[in-house]
Scaffold this active site. Structure first.
Site, PDB file in Angstrom:
ATOM      1  N   LYS A   1      20.634  15.140 -10.189  1.00  0.00           N
ATOM      2  CA  LYS A   1      20.140  13.894 -10.809  1.00  0.00           C
ATOM      3  C   LYS A   1      19.051  14.211 -11.824  1.00  0.00           C
ATOM      4  O   LYS A   1      19.041  13.657 -12.919  1.00  0.00           O
ATOM      5  CB  LYS A   1      19.585  12.950  -9.739  1.00  0.00           C
ATOM      6  CG  LYS A   1      20.619  12.430  -8.760  1.00  0.00           C
ATOM      7  CD  LYS A   1      19.976  11.450  -7.801  1.00  0.00           C
ATOM      8  CE  LYS A   1      20.894  11.161  -6.628  1.00  0.00           C
ATOM      9  NZ  LYS A   1      20.226  10.451  -5.554  1.00  0.00           N
TER      10      LYS A   1
ATOM     11  N   HIS B   1      51.374  22.646   3.408  1.00  0.00           N
ATOM     12  CA  HIS B   1      52.221  23.180   2.340  1.00  0.00           C
ATOM     13  C   HIS B   1      51.384  23.682   1.169  1.00  0.00           C
ATOM     14  O   HIS B   1      51.915  23.993   0.115  1.00  0.00           O
ATOM     15  CB  HIS B   1      53.207  22.099   1.876  1.00  0.00           C
ATOM     16  CG  HIS B   1      54.152  21.691   2.964  1.00  0.00           C
ATOM     17  ND1 HIS B   1      55.467  22.097   3.019  1.00  0.00           N
ATOM     18  CD2 HIS B   1      53.954  20.947   4.086  1.00  0.00           C
ATOM     19  CE1 HIS B   1      56.037  21.609   4.102  1.00  0.00           C
ATOM     20  NE2 HIS B   1      55.129  20.900   4.773  1.00  0.00           N
TER      21      HIS B   1
ATOM     22  N   GLU C   1      25.366  16.849   4.401  1.00  0.00           N
ATOM     23  CA  GLU C   1      23.983  16.490   4.053  1.00  0.00           C
ATOM     24  C   GLU C   1      23.023  16.760   5.207  1.00  0.00           C
ATOM     25  O   GLU C   1      21.847  16.982   4.983  1.00  0.00           O
ATOM     26  CB  GLU C   1      23.893  15.008   3.666  1.00  0.00           C
ATOM     27  CG  GLU C   1      24.364  14.734   2.258  1.00  0.00           C
ATOM     28  CD  GLU C   1      24.024  13.328   1.780  1.00  0.00           C
ATOM     29  OE1 GLU C   1      23.584  12.497   2.597  1.00  0.00           O
ATOM     30  OE2 GLU C   1      24.217  13.061   0.586  1.00  0.00           O
TER      31      GLU C   1
HETATM   32  O1  PA5 Z   1      22.910  10.066   2.734  1.00  0.00           O
HETATM   33  C1  PA5 Z   1      22.342   9.635   1.756  1.00  0.00           C
HETATM   34  O2  PA5 Z   1      21.199   9.176   1.833  1.00  0.00           O
HETATM   35  C2  PA5 Z   1      22.989   9.606   0.359  1.00  0.00           C
HETATM   36  O3  PA5 Z   1      24.165  10.279   0.262  1.00  0.00           O
HETATM   37  C3  PA5 Z   1      23.206   8.161  -0.018  1.00  0.00           C
HETATM   38  O4  PA5 Z   1      24.047   7.570   0.924  1.00  0.00           O
HETATM   39  C4  PA5 Z   1      23.793   7.974  -1.402  1.00  0.00           C
HETATM   40  O5  PA5 Z   1      23.145   8.767  -2.340  1.00  0.00           O
HETATM   41  C5  PA5 Z   1      23.658   6.507  -1.816  1.00  0.00           C
HETATM   42  O6  PA5 Z   1      22.325   6.140  -1.838  1.00  0.00           O
HETATM   43  P1  PA5 Z   1      21.861   4.645  -2.021  1.00  0.00           P
HETATM   44  O7  PA5 Z   1      22.343   3.859  -0.863  1.00  0.00           O
HETATM   45  O8  PA5 Z   1      20.371   4.714  -2.073  1.00  0.00           O
HETATM   46  O9  PA5 Z   1      22.439   4.163  -3.320  1.00  0.00           O
END
Ligand code: PA5
Length: 438
Positions: free
Chosen positions: A426, A312, A291
């Site tokens: 989403k 393996h 990310e």
């Molecule tokens: O790094 C990030 O912001 C995302 O991957 C969130 O961790 C994930 O989508 C969960 O989001 P939230 O804590 O708002 O539910």
């Protein structure tokens, strides 16, 4: 505190020269300034840098008190969250505690069983866990910074229905702990309306950097992990690994090395371990780097593998496939309790030469043999030696990768703290589901 995470670049000598590292030093110093002075992209999300050094003592006491109550009351603790709102806690629990802890009887288990929900949309798995929970005394910790993420929100709706049916509204209230934003989001609103106990995720800490906030600390404390030792490890790491330049900062060296290797055409970084306890740490690491760096058409693709099992399966590709990989190995110097290989009168299995040795010794030789083979096969291997599986090591390792990732993102010229791309699926899903307003 001693450095218990050690970067070892000896297997890199035929891939990167020390001159190359030195020539990147000015760029690393610039990245360091961007990070420390808050002049880089995403500067509002650097709160993680100081989390361990300036831990909110009051919040920590509340976490420890809540954890004590849960440990007295619950036989099952459900962590509801996805991505940064669950991977860190799970990584810690699986790294530091017995992997099959849920199957162990008390007092050996030392605390409630831990289940994770809200990290997928599988009806089958969700139903399996809900069915298991019917036999347990349940406490739920729902974790979501935005308070609106579909997967945990749906799981929480199902869990809440179960808790209300089994315990009634008053008692259900005592069995729900909410970790969310200070004021924004549906979860904060619901918690205020229902009177749930809440824990706050600081505004300046993004999901994937939040493991040392209540997001990770509360589940860890419930599981019986010494969270103060985790924080102490991270605080020490923050002293060592925020020094400018590559000279005496191993985290910055790691960031620079992966940048050099990416410029030479490597496309994938494989984080590998030789112990299943480290599997979910790899999942946490993948989110952190994926990310943070995977944007603007850039970034090493972060993948992980569990050795020796994947030797393996993936081993053939790593050894002889397209030369696009680099490998970062998490190597445990002390593997913990060991098993002596018994002697046998006959040698039908051909293993008598190992009698009296330990399984850990064989694993160690597998590690050494693998590094040697992969380097010979043209894979640059970065080694990270972990002294042991312990709370301070976890804290050190988390900070090592967090700060390396931030520096690495700035070296790449991306914002390491946003994740615009995660919205695309989403939007489509909501359109297909007919969500109002989409
Ligand atoms: O790094 C990030 O912001 C995302 O991957 C969130 O961790 C994930 O989508 C969960 O989001 P939230 O804590 O708002 O539910």
């Amino acid at each position: 505190m001693e450095k218990m995470v050690r970067l070892d670049t000896t297997a890199l000598s035929s891939f990167v020269s020390s001159g190359e590292l030195d020539r990147l030093d000015p760029f690393v110093r610039t990245a360091h300034d961007l990070l420390r002075q808050g002049t880089g992209a995403g500067a509002d999300f650097r709160g993680w840098l100081e989390l361990a050094r300036r831990a909110d003592r009051q919040e920590l006491e509340r976490i420890l008190a809540a954890a004590r109550r849960v440990r007295e009351k619950a036989t099952a603790f459900v962590v509801v969250g996805i991505g940064g709102s669950y991977l860190g806690a799970r990584a810690a629990i699986e790294m530091l505690l017995p992997l099959h802890r849920n199957e162990m009887a008390l007092p050996k288990r030392n605390g409630p069983r831990i289940y994770f929900l809200g990290n997928h949309l599988s009806p089958a798995v969700t139903a399996e866990i809900l069915a298991l929970l019917e036999q347990e005394e349940v406490v739920v910790n729902v974790i979501s910074k935005s308070g609106t993420t579909t997967e945990p929100a749906l799981s929480f709706r199902l869990l809440r229905e179960q808790l209300l049916r089994r315990y009634g509204r008053e008692e259900a209230r005592r069995r729900i702990l909410v970790t969310t934003d200070r004021e924004k989001g549906a979860l904060r609103k619901l918690a205020a309306e229902e009177g749930y106990e809440t824990f706050t995720i600081p505004d300046d800490v993004g999901g994937r950097y939040s493991v040392l906030t209540p997001v990770g600390l509360l589940p860890m404390a419930v599981a019986g992990i010494d969270v103060e030792a985790v924080l102490a490890g991270a605080a020490a790491a923050a002293e060592w690994w925020t020094r400018p330049g590559v000279g005496n900062n191993e985290a910055y060296q790691y960031a620079a090395l992966r940048n050099i290797l990416a410029r030479k055409g490597r496309q994938i970084e494989l984080l590998v371990n030789f112990d299943p306890h480290l599997h979910t740490f790899g999942e946490w690491w993948k989110q952190l780097f994926g990310e943070s760096e995977g944007k603007d058409g850039k970034g090493l693709y972060p993948a992980s593998a569990d050795f020796t099992t994947d030797l393996h399966s993936l081993g053939q590709y790593i050894q002889e496939g397209a030369r696009i990989l680099i490998e970062t190995v998490l190597h445990l110097e002390n593997q913990g309790p060991d098993l002596v290989i018994p002697a046998e009168a006959t040698d039908i299995d051909g293993l008598e030469y190992l009698a009296g040795r330990t399984l850990g010794h064989v694993n160690e030789m597998a590690f050494r043999g693998t590094v040697e083979a992969h380097v010979a096969g043209g894979v640059p291997v970065i080694q990270l030696h972990l002294a042991e599986r312990s709370a301070p090591v976890f804290g050190q390792l988390v900070f090592f990768f967090e700060v390396a990732c931030a520096i690495s993102g700035y070296l790449l010229g991306v914002n390491p703290f946003d994740q615009p791309g995660v919205e695309a699926y989403k939007r489509n899903m909501f359109r297909l589901l007919g969500k109002p307003g989409i």
